[in-house]
Scaffold this active site. Structure first.
Site, PDB file in Angstrom:
ATOM      1  N   HIS A 133      -8.108 -12.057   3.842  1.00 13.08           N
ATOM      2  CA  HIS A 133      -9.457 -11.514   3.607  1.00 13.08           C
ATOM      3  C   HIS A 133      -9.323 -10.350   2.611  1.00 13.08           C
ATOM      4  O   HIS A 133      -8.162  -9.839   2.280  1.00 13.08           O
ATOM      5  CB  HIS A 133     -10.058 -11.049   4.836  1.00 13.08           C
ATOM      6  CG  HIS A 133      -9.539  -9.843   5.376  1.00 13.08           C
ATOM      7  ND1 HIS A 133      -8.631  -9.789   6.340  1.00 13.08           N
ATOM      8  CD2 HIS A 133      -9.669  -8.461   5.249  1.00 13.08           C
ATOM      9  CE1 HIS A 133      -8.236  -8.640   6.486  1.00 13.08           C
ATOM     10  NE2 HIS A 133      -8.777  -7.910   6.270  1.00 13.08           N
ATOM     11  N   SER A 135     -11.047  -6.713   2.119  1.00 13.57           N
ATOM     12  CA  SER A 135     -11.960  -5.765   2.670  1.00 13.57           C
ATOM     13  C   SER A 135     -13.091  -5.285   2.046  1.00 13.57           C
ATOM     14  O   SER A 135     -12.684  -4.757   0.896  1.00 13.57           O
ATOM     15  CB  SER A 135     -11.041  -4.701   3.379  1.00 13.57           C
ATOM     16  OG  SER A 135      -9.964  -5.065   4.502  1.00 13.57           O
ATOM     17  N   PRO A 218     -11.296   1.548  -4.920  1.00 16.53           N
ATOM     18  CA  PRO A 218     -10.614   0.532  -4.186  1.00 16.53           C
ATOM     19  C   PRO A 218      -9.771  -0.463  -4.950  1.00 16.53           C
ATOM     20  O   PRO A 218     -10.254  -0.692  -6.101  1.00 16.53           O
ATOM     21  CB  PRO A 218     -11.735  -0.251  -3.401  1.00 16.53           C
ATOM     22  CG  PRO A 218     -12.949   0.155  -4.112  1.00 16.53           C
ATOM     23  CD  PRO A 218     -12.645   1.397  -4.885  1.00 16.53           C
ATOM     24  N   SER A 219      -8.858  -0.863  -4.639  1.00 17.97           N
ATOM     25  CA  SER A 219      -8.095  -1.798  -5.083  1.00 17.97           C
ATOM     26  C   SER A 219      -8.073  -3.040  -3.941  1.00 17.97           C
ATOM     27  O   SER A 219      -7.509  -3.217  -3.203  1.00 17.97           O
ATOM     28  CB  SER A 219      -6.433  -1.297  -4.996  1.00 17.97           C
ATOM     29  OG  SER A 219      -5.784  -2.614  -5.391  1.00 17.97           O
ATOM     30  N   HIS A 221      -7.804  -6.494  -2.608  1.00 18.64           N
ATOM     31  CA  HIS A 221      -6.657  -7.411  -2.419  1.00 18.64           C
ATOM     32  C   HIS A 221      -6.693  -8.255  -1.237  1.00 18.64           C
ATOM     33  O   HIS A 221      -7.469  -7.906  -0.208  1.00 18.64           O
ATOM     34  CB  HIS A 221      -5.276  -6.346  -2.721  1.00 18.64           C
ATOM     35  CG  HIS A 221      -5.305  -5.518  -1.177  1.00 18.64           C
ATOM     36  ND1 HIS A 221      -6.073  -4.139  -1.240  1.00 18.64           N
ATOM     37  CD2 HIS A 221      -4.775  -5.697  -0.111  1.00 18.64           C
ATOM     38  CE1 HIS A 221      -5.598  -3.708  -0.086  1.00 18.64           C
ATOM     39  NE2 HIS A 221      -4.996  -4.706   0.592  1.00 18.64           N
TER      40      HIS A 221
END
Length: 278
Positions: A133, A135, A218-219, A221
């Site tokens: 997933h 996030s 945010p990254s 991923h």
């Protein structure tokens, strides 16, 4: 298509306590001893009282409604691979998380196996993720009575969003905020703006309930594998480059890692909610 709300429950059932209160006391109590009545003739005895009614065991479901406040919850790290809770277990609070699912197909698992084989040469204790997933929130805690209004607010915020394509194909190493776990993931390289828009609305819901919002930069991923501890120094740049070459050289990796975000999901305790995008 309007956003619909679905709710379900996890398939794993909670284990019940073995035995019930009063099982050792099911037998009838001792009868009264036979003694002559005072002033009575010899050989005449008081009649014995009937035995007390048999005690039925109290169902576990009833007992669990009134837990002993002194009964502590023991967090056995051996049961979940050594992972450490980010917050202590407490009755009445529900761990809650919001995300966009990635539905892995057979080819994806073939790619993952190649990556795991290479990465485990330098880090044998890496564990493959079971679900995938992206996030949209940190893991937060909700009181039980907050779940319904929280979900309704989240549903309302997600109602206007359309489906979109995203690509996750850049190998990157992450740690959680507490530095207790390290992850190897695939960073989103296309679709970042749409994910930021989703997070903006999720953050507004979090603020309504005075909960932690998402990370400032945010990254986004997809986590592929994890291990306990901060081991970023072990996964040197050369190792990451080798993993990236596997991704880039994998047959049909481009369509495999370019997918459509079709829904947002939320899990609170053992309850699952789905918000389809238009």
């Amino acid at each position: 298509m309007s956003a619909a709300l679905l709710v379900g429950y996890s398939s794993s059932s909670s284990s019940n306590n073995s035995g019930s209160e009063g099982e050792d006391e099911d037998g009838p109590g001792p009868r009264a001893s036979a003694e002559p009545e005072e002033g009575g003739s010899r050989g005449h005895h008081r009649p014995s009282p009937p035995p007390p009614p048999r005690r039925l065991p109290i169902p576990d479901s009833v007992l669990n409604m009134f837990p002993d406040p002194e009964d502590g919850i023991v967090d056995d790290v051996e049961k979940h691979g050594g992972r450490i809770r980010t917050f202590p277990h407490e009755r009445g609070i529900w761990a809650t998380h919001v995300w966009v699912p990635y539905e892995a197909k057979e080819d994806f698992f073939d790619l993952l196996d190649l990556l795991m084989t290479q990465a485990q040469r330098v880090l044998p204790r890496l564990v493959k993720m079971e679900e995938f997933h992206i996030s949209l929130s940190q893991s937060v805690i909700l009181r039980y009575h907050w779940i319904t209004p929280f979900v309704q607010s989240l549903k309302s915020r997600m109602a206007s969003f359309h489906r979109f394509l995203f690509t996750a194909n850049q190998v990157k190493v992450y740690t959680n905020q507490e530095k207790t776990r390290t992850f190897i993931g695939l960073e989103v390289t296309a679709g970042h703006t749409q994910f930021l828009d989703l997070v903006s609305e999720v953050d507004r819901v979090m603020e309504e309930f005075d909960l932690a919002t998402f990370y400032k930069e945010p990254s986004f991923h997809i986590s592929l594998a994890w291990c306990v501890g901060d081991v970023r120094s072990t996964l040197k740049e050369s190792i990451i480059q080798e993993l990236q070459e596997i991704v880039d050289g994998f047959e049909d990796s481009a369509p495999l890692l370019r997918v459509q975000a079709e829904q947002v999901r939320c899990k609170s305790g053992n309850k699952f909610f789905s918000f389809p995008l238009k």
